[in-house]
Enzyme design. Structure first.
Site, PDB file in Angstrom:
ATOM      1  CB  SER A 143      38.235  42.181  30.263  1.00 41.03           C
ATOM      2  OG  SER A 143      37.337  42.802  31.203  1.00 41.03           O
ATOM      3  CE1 TYR A 156      41.013  40.197  34.642  1.00 38.97           C
ATOM      4  CE2 TYR A 156      39.665  42.260  34.090  1.00 38.97           C
ATOM      5  CZ  TYR A 156      39.731  40.745  34.030  1.00 38.97           C
ATOM      6  OH  TYR A 156      39.101  39.982  33.337  1.00 38.97           O
TER       7      TYR A 156
HETATM    8  P1  NAD Z   1      37.780  31.072  35.536  1.00 42.29           P
HETATM    9  O1  NAD Z   1      38.687  31.242  36.843  1.00 42.29           O
HETATM   10  O2  NAD Z   1      36.615  30.138  35.413  1.00 42.29           O
HETATM   11  O3  NAD Z   1      38.799  30.369  34.484  1.00 42.29           O
HETATM   12  C1  NAD Z   1      40.175  30.803  34.494  1.00 42.29           C
HETATM   13  C2  NAD Z   1      40.874  29.770  33.964  1.00 42.29           C
HETATM   14  O4  NAD Z   1      42.409  30.088  33.582  1.00 42.29           O
HETATM   15  C3  NAD Z   1      40.927  28.244  34.529  1.00 42.29           C
HETATM   16  O5  NAD Z   1      40.742  27.288  33.911  1.00 42.29           O
HETATM   17  C4  NAD Z   1      42.221  28.275  35.227  1.00 42.29           C
HETATM   18  O6  NAD Z   1      42.671  26.929  35.731  1.00 42.29           O
HETATM   19  C5  NAD Z   1      43.152  29.102  34.248  1.00 42.29           C
HETATM   20  N1  NAD Z   1      44.484  29.689  34.758  1.00 42.29           N
HETATM   21  C6  NAD Z   1      44.631  30.542  35.850  1.00 42.29           C
HETATM   22  N2  NAD Z   1      45.845  30.490  36.093  1.00 42.29           N
HETATM   23  C7  NAD Z   1      46.543  29.832  35.017  1.00 42.29           C
HETATM   24  C8  NAD Z   1      47.844  29.740  34.746  1.00 42.29           C
HETATM   25  N3  NAD Z   1      48.967  30.054  35.419  1.00 42.29           N
HETATM   26  N4  NAD Z   1      48.180  28.696  33.685  1.00 42.29           N
HETATM   27  C9  NAD Z   1      47.253  28.180  33.201  1.00 42.29           C
HETATM   28  N5  NAD Z   1      45.766  28.133  33.422  1.00 42.29           N
HETATM   29  C10 NAD Z   1      45.620  29.261  34.166  1.00 42.29           C
HETATM   30  O7  NAD Z   1      37.535  32.542  34.853  1.00 42.29           O
HETATM   31  P2  NAD Z   1      36.641  33.032  33.563  1.00 42.29           P
HETATM   32  O8  NAD Z   1      35.891  33.821  34.411  1.00 42.29           O
HETATM   33  O9  NAD Z   1      36.307  31.778  32.774  1.00 42.29           O
HETATM   34  O10 NAD Z   1      37.621  33.801  33.001  1.00 42.29           O
HETATM   35  C11 NAD Z   1      38.439  33.232  31.888  1.00 42.29           C
HETATM   36  C12 NAD Z   1      38.919  34.724  31.032  1.00 42.29           C
HETATM   37  O11 NAD Z   1      37.858  35.548  30.780  1.00 42.29           O
HETATM   38  C13 NAD Z   1      40.015  35.518  31.763  1.00 42.29           C
HETATM   39  O12 NAD Z   1      40.927  35.925  30.950  1.00 42.29           O
HETATM   40  C14 NAD Z   1      39.128  36.766  32.421  1.00 42.29           C
HETATM   41  O13 NAD Z   1      39.755  37.400  32.616  1.00 42.29           O
HETATM   42  C15 NAD Z   1      38.282  36.984  31.172  1.00 42.29           C
HETATM   43  N6  NAD Z   1      36.947  37.591  31.575  1.00 42.29           N
HETATM   44  C16 NAD Z   1      36.091  37.107  32.474  1.00 42.29           C
HETATM   45  C17 NAD Z   1      34.881  37.813  32.792  1.00 42.29           C
HETATM   46  C18 NAD Z   1      34.083  37.204  34.074  1.00 42.29           C
HETATM   47  O14 NAD Z   1      33.053  38.079  34.287  1.00 42.29           O
HETATM   48  N7  NAD Z   1      33.944  36.014  34.353  1.00 42.29           N
HETATM   49  C19 NAD Z   1      34.674  38.807  32.267  1.00 42.29           C
HETATM   50  C20 NAD Z   1      35.723  39.468  31.396  1.00 42.29           C
HETATM   51  C21 NAD Z   1      36.829  38.734  30.969  1.00 42.29           C
END
Ligand code: NAD
Length: 261
Positions: A143, A156
């Site tokens: 991130s 985080y």
């Molecule tokens: P999202 O909520 O759409 O997806 C998260 C995924 O993780 C889902 O499939 C969920 O079921 C799974 N998950 C959560 N807890 C879990 C567990 N205990 N065991 C197995 N699976 C689990 O979120 P996203 O935005 O796609 O985020 C994905 C990654 O990207 C994360 O690591 C997040 O920190 C990172 N990220 C997101 C953003 C953003 O703006 N959306 C920015 C930077 C980084």
């Protein structure tokens, strides 16, 4: 189809960025193991759709990324089913926002477990097979918060900074084995998670939808645009290609200029 005959495990791939990465790897020919939570029927539809659309094998593991034994079991299961785990994408992640004095201890533990320790456990289980075969690709979704902080996101930001350090360490350990280890650091990505926050934020702050998007979410992002899940997935596919074999230990920003400021 440069990833034909490769097999990938993508954690947290029932939604958002992980799902886009899994689909992009499958489109490029890789077998994929999906993982994450969600409604069983929707996950099955997605899994079967990937097989039909891309002609690869797609499996699903319900392993909980906060449980080391389940993570090791998922990697072993994928190795057995596919014959190998060539690509590991550590993507599962959650968020919690609170001042430190009120930050629930169990939320700290949960975020460190899911956003950080799961990557350690996954790599620990997947690296021996990659070393034996002389080829591997490990990618973690970090991130912008692996490089800079925001208030109220202590767990985080700590987990994401640590993922960048873990990436560099394992890159050095595996550098002579045909394995690369990198992380991708998105800014705000338009995922269901972000989209769902908008109505609540409008209500809580008394703002319009445009104000929430521009003055709250995109305030840090000089391009004033969300990153798309496909932009992140495209980088993951590139990192898996042979053309990227000398990119290792890197932290690649896709943040619309956020961390340049
Ligand atoms: P999202 O909520 O759409 O997806 C998260 C995924 O993780 C889902 O499939 C969920 O079921 C799974 N998950 C959560 N807890 C879990 C567990 N205990 N065991 C197995 N699976 C689990 O979120 P996203 O935005 O796609 O985020 C994905 C990654 O990207 C994360 O690591 C997040 O920190 C990172 N990220 C997101 C953003 C953003 O703006 N959306 C920015 C930077 C980084």
């Amino acid at each position: 189809m440069s990833l034909k005959s490769r097999s990938a495990v993508v954690t947290g791939s029932t939604s958002g960025i992980g799902l886009a990465i899994a689909r992009a790897l499958a489109k490029d020919g890789a077998n994929v193991m999906l993982n994450g939570f969600g409604e069983a029927a929707a996950i099955e539809t997605e899994r079967a759709g990937i097989e039909r659309e891309f002609g690869v094998q797609a499996l699903y593991s319900p392993a909980d990324m906060s449980k080391p034994v389940e993570i090791a079991g998922m990697i072993a299961g994928a190795g057995k089913a596919f014959g190998a785990v060539d690509i590991l994408v550590n993507n599962a992640g959650i968020q919690y926002v609170s001042p430190i004095e009120d930050f629930p201890v169990e939320k700290w533990d949960q975020i460190i477990a899911i956003n950080l320790s799961s990557a350690f456990h996954g790599m620990r289980a997947a690296v021996p097979g990659m070393k034996k075969r002389g080829w591997g690709r490990i990618i973690s979704t970090a991130s912008a918060h692996s490089l800079v902080a925001s208030p109220f996101k202590s767990a985080y930001v700590s987990a994401k900074h640590a993922i960048a350090g873990l990436t560099k360490t394992i890159a050095l350990e595996t550098a002579t084995f045909g394995i690369t280890v990198n992380c991708i650091s998105p800014g705000y990505v338009w995922t269901p998670l972000v989209e769902k926050q908008i109505p609540d934020t409008m209500k809580a702050r008394g703002l319009t939808k445009d104000q929430v998007i521009n003055d709250v979410l995109l305030a840090a992002q000089p391009t004033k645009q969300f990153v798309s899940v496909d932009e992140v997935a495209g980088i993951a596919v590139f990192l898996c290609s042979d053309g990227a074999k000398n990119i290792t230990g890197a932290n690649i920003s896709v943040d619309g200029g956020w961390t340049a400021a």
